[in-house]
Design an enzyme around this catalytic site. Structure first.
Site, PDB file in Angstrom:
ATOM      1  CD  GLU A  47      -2.481   1.402   2.657  1.00 54.60           C
ATOM      2  OE1 GLU A  47      -2.875   2.541   2.995  1.00 54.60           O
ATOM      3  OE2 GLU A  47      -2.629   0.398   3.375  1.00 54.60           O
ATOM      4  NE  ARG A  51      -0.908   8.504   4.709  1.00 54.83           N
ATOM      5  CZ  ARG A  51      -0.781   7.832   5.839  1.00 54.83           C
ATOM      6  NH1 ARG A  51       0.277   8.055   6.623  1.00 54.83           N
ATOM      7  NH2 ARG A  51      -1.691   6.940   6.206  1.00 54.83           N
ATOM      8  CE  LYS A 135      -6.591   2.476   6.917  1.00 50.21           C
ATOM      9  NZ  LYS A 135      -5.964   3.426   5.984  1.00 50.21           N
TER      10      LYS A 135
END
Length: 215
Positions: A47, A51, A135
């Site tokens: 993953e 960002r 999640k």
């Protein structure tokens, strides 16, 4: 080791290994050697979080050059994020929360989505739209393993990937739960290891993570 043949699903992403690394990359040149180091340690679902300005280029590099890895995009928050991640070669998406628009965008882009939830109402909203691999985020701040235990009764058909505050010292208590398929953690790719190009260290951390026992 590459996933071929049948379409990738969110459950397949979560069940591949005990840990999904949460990766923040600032330098594109780190992407490929880091991915190879993780795969060498037995971790292939990667993953890469959106960002940093370099994240999409990093995803593209991994998708192009590391066929053994299955690269996904994290911190996917909008339809534009989903479309951009798919164009870059991401195979799955992970979000901190969930909206109907995001779910639709990921379906249109062909991206299995692990939507973030923190409450029972959010679980029900995601389930109502067909999502049952979720999640749990931020895990520690939202009740930790005690909350997941409480959810086993009403949400016994849901699998979770708790993320947020998970470290080697507490990963086992989450992985021991029947409704936890894996955990998400940033400890597999420390910033100083990236800066130093210490790929052997990342491989060692991945190998230890891949050997964690699940309930």
């Amino acid at each position: 080791m590459a996933v071929t043949g049948t379409p990738l699903t969110a459950r397949a992403v979560m069940q591949d290994a005990p840990v999904i690394p949460v990766i923040v990359l600032h330098e594109v040149q780190h992407a490929v050697p880091m991915a190879r180091a993780l795969v060498a340690g037995g971790i292939r679902m990667l993953e890469v979080t959106l960002r940093t300005p370099q994240a999409l280029a990093c995803i593209e590099a991994i998708a192009r050059e590391v066929s053994e890895a299955v690269v996904g995009a994290g911190t996917v928050r909008s339809s534009n994020d989903a479309a951009a991640a798919a164009r870059a070669g991401a195979r799955f998406a992970v979000s901190p929360g969930y909206t109907t628009a995001l779910g639709s965008a990921c379906r249109e882009a062909g991206l299995p989505l692990l939507p973030g939830v923190a409450t029972a109402s959010e679980i029900m909203a995601a389930q109502a739209e067909g999502f049952d691999a979720l999640k749990f985020f931020p895990a520690l701040q939202s009740g930790g393993s005690a909350m997941l235990k409480a959810w086993q009764g009403p949400f016994g058909d849901v699998l979770f990937c708790p993320t947020g505050g998970i470290q080697p010292g507490n990963a086992a208590e989450f992985l021991a739960l029947a409704n936890v398929a894996c955990v998400g953690g940033s400890w597999l790719v420390p910033g100083d290891a990236l800066a130093q190009g210490d790929w052997e260290r990342i491989t060692a951390l991945a190998r230890a993570a891949s050997q964690l026992a699940r309930g």
